[in-house]
Write an enzyme that holds these catalytic residues in place. Structure first.
Site, PDB file in Angstrom:
ATOM      1  CG  HIS A  33       0.068   3.805  -3.425  1.00  0.00           C
ATOM      2  ND1 HIS A  33       1.192   4.727  -3.614  1.00  0.00           N
ATOM      3  CD2 HIS A  33      -0.139   3.344  -4.673  1.00  0.00           C
ATOM      4  CE1 HIS A  33       1.226   4.630  -4.931  1.00  0.00           C
ATOM      5  NE2 HIS A  33       0.599   4.049  -5.482  1.00  0.00           N
ATOM      6  CD  GLU A  34      -2.820   0.488  -5.426  1.00  0.00           C
ATOM      7  OE1 GLU A  34      -3.518   0.984  -6.236  1.00  0.00           O
ATOM      8  OE2 GLU A  34      -1.555   0.330  -5.566  1.00  0.00           O
ATOM      9  CG  HIS A  72      -4.145   5.197  -7.689  1.00  0.00           C
ATOM     10  ND1 HIS A  72      -3.568   6.041  -8.664  1.00  0.00           N
ATOM     11  CD2 HIS A  72      -2.959   4.385  -7.053  1.00  0.00           C
ATOM     12  CE1 HIS A  72      -2.074   5.768  -8.752  1.00  0.00           C
ATOM     13  NE2 HIS A  72      -1.923   4.855  -7.876  1.00  0.00           N
ATOM     14  CD  GLU A  82       1.877   6.256  -8.395  1.00  0.00           C
ATOM     15  OE1 GLU A  82       2.226   5.622  -7.283  1.00  0.00           O
ATOM     16  OE2 GLU A  82       1.065   5.676  -9.114  1.00  0.00           O
TER      17      GLU A  82
END
Length: 504
Positions: free
Chosen positions: A259-260, A263, A298
């Site tokens: 997830h990170e 980003h 996101e």
């Protein structure tokens, strides 16, 4: 090439915001708790300096001179617009309010961590009461159209209104609630093996390897552990991510890292010529970030975590690596069983560990709370009880501790009231972008099945990432998908995925 007067002013501003990011990263990863007051003062000083540059006669003069030139590029035009909006914004916002927030959130985050550790909301409550009061003042100073909450969401998602947000949530609930009931009534896949022992060092090694495979450049980044995972960019050449590992639960660290990394891939792939310009700065939040909005940001993290990282093709390509990382631990589990387990849907307490089907209900809960706090219909002191009541109404679960309930997210301690809607917006936009990519590049599905993530990263870079803050979210959607915000691709994806997984 010699910098123009305007570029020189913006470069100074960029340097200040980059240093603020570095100080914030350190505060979350290594700073002693006892240094929070001094760190708050340091960040307040830099924030005040940043605001003074935005409002300086020198910047206004340089902006007017450049705006009068002929044949301005698109980047110049959009940079000028962003600067003009920031100047108008900070003419409304007293410098004392900016300083007060910077000082407050530095100590509030430490109080939040201590409250989590001791499972005691009352330790954080007085800080949150001050933050809410400050945000109400901010909303009144900035102004809003329909609801004071809009003054706060604008910082994270320009143009988002409360009526539009309520309409989106109603659309999601109309299709998700019946699907959730059908899925949760069906036999559940076994996921007990995800709670076997997975040593943290091996988890870190695997997470690092997989983050690199999807495109996160560790030559320009690093992975650390924190109480709450996050990504932060110092510059496009220094984009850092954090996660948290649980030796008894594989999903948290693994998918938190993906997830990170999503980003970070955004920040690392902004066009180099935009570095140090207004198109890589959040001038309202005084934050060095190139993503055009939190929702679009996101969309990238959720896309890589879920559309790629939780897909069966991804694990056909990488399951053997996972098994080799933890010798003997998953030898009795097939890749199909593993895929079903990591996508198992069930009501849960923790947002960042929630499955795709129930995730948005966690967001709706937080948005309802934030709106109540800002409009004054909900008191901070009532939050633990209100949280417990609402999460039970939404998902049928009840937290037994404050840490599993109202204290689980870092956002309020950082003053980020108004940011939670962007998580659902990211889910929606991510599905729109993915659908467009698959339609425009018919070979993309085959590449993903073969474990080749470069074509997807390339499409995203060309259409979204490289542009930084050049285009607003609705403009990016229109350019890439031909539509504005549309939840239909997201809802279709969830229905197809979970209908197949649960054989409904």
């Amino acid at each position: 090439m010699t910098a123009t007067p305007l570029k020189a002013q913006i470069a100074r501003l960029s340097d200040l915001l980059n240093v603020i990011n570095l100080l914030n990263w350190d505060a979350s990863t290594g700073m002693p708790n006892g240094a929070s007051l001094q760190r708050g003062q340091q960040i307040a000083t830099l924030s005040s300096l940043a605001q003074s540059i935005i409002l300086s006669p020198e910047l206004a003069s340089a902006l007017a001179d450049e705006a009068a030139l002929p044949n301005l590029t698109l980047h110049q035009q959009r940079s000028h617009q962003a600067l003009q909006q920031a100047i108008a914004h900070y003419k409304k916002v007293p410098a004392s309010l900016v300083v007060e927030q910077a000082q407050l959130v530095a100590v509030a985050e430490v109080a939040w961590r201590q409250a989590r550790e001791q499972n005691n909301f009352s330790l954080f409550q007085p800080y949150l009461e001050k933050i809410v009061a400050l945000k109400r003042r901010f909303a009144e100073v900035v102004g809003y159209e329909n609801h004071p909450y809009e003054a706060l969401t604008h910082e994270y998602e320009p143009g988002l209104t409360v009526p539009a947000l309520k309409a989106l949530f109603a659309q999601l609930q109309a299709r998700l609630l019946p699907l959730v009931k059908r899925v949760h009534a069906a036999p559940k896949p076994d996921n007990t093996f995800l709670h076997r022992h997975f040593p943290v060092d091996q988890q870190r090694a695997l997470s690092t390897k997989l983050a690199g495979k999807i495109g996160y450049d560790f030559q320009r980044g690093r992975l650390d552990t924190t109480t709450h995972p996050f990504e932060i960019s110092i510059t496009r050449e220094d984009v850092r991510i954090t996660t948290r590992f649980n030796p008894q639960f594989l999903n948290a660290g693994l998918f938190g890292t993906l997830h990170e990394a999503g980003h970070a891939i955004y920040e690392q792939n902004v066009a180099p010529e935009l570095s140090g310009t207004a198109l890589t700065l959040d001038l309202f939040g005084l934050y060095a970030v190139a993503g055009t909005s939190y929702g679009v940001h996101e969309s990238q993290s959720r896309l890589w975590e879920n559309r790629v990282g939780r897909s069966l093709p991804f694990w056909h390509n990488h399951y053997a690596e996972l098994q080799a990382t933890f010798p003997g631990v998953l030898d009795d589990v097939s890749v199909e069983q593993f895929h079903r387990a990591i996508n198992r849907s069930e009501p849960s307490l923790i947002r960042v560990e929630a499955d795709e089907l129930t995730y948005d209900f966690h967001v709706m809960l937080r948005v309802e709370i934030e709106m109540g706090l800002i409009e004054g219909s909900l008191k901070v002191s009532d939050l633990p009880a209100f949280w417990a009541e609402k999460i039970q109404a939404y998902l049928g679960v009840k937290p037994t501790t404050d840490t599993l309930g109202v204290l689980q997210d870092i956002h309020w301690s950082k003053g980020m009231i108004g940011s939670f809607p962007t998580y659902t917006l990211g889910n929606v936009m991510g599905s729109q972008f993915m659908a467009a990519a698959l339609q425009q590049q018919p070979s993309l599905a085959t590449a993903l099945e073969q474990g080749n993530y470069l074509p997807l990263k390339g499409w995203l870079t060309e259409n979204i990432l490289q542009h930084g803050r050049t285009y607003l979210p609705h403009e990016l959607l229109q350019r890439t998908t031909g539509k504005g915000l549309d939840a239909t691709p997201y809802l279709d994806y969830l229905e197809q995925k979970f209908t197949a997984l649960y054989q409904l």
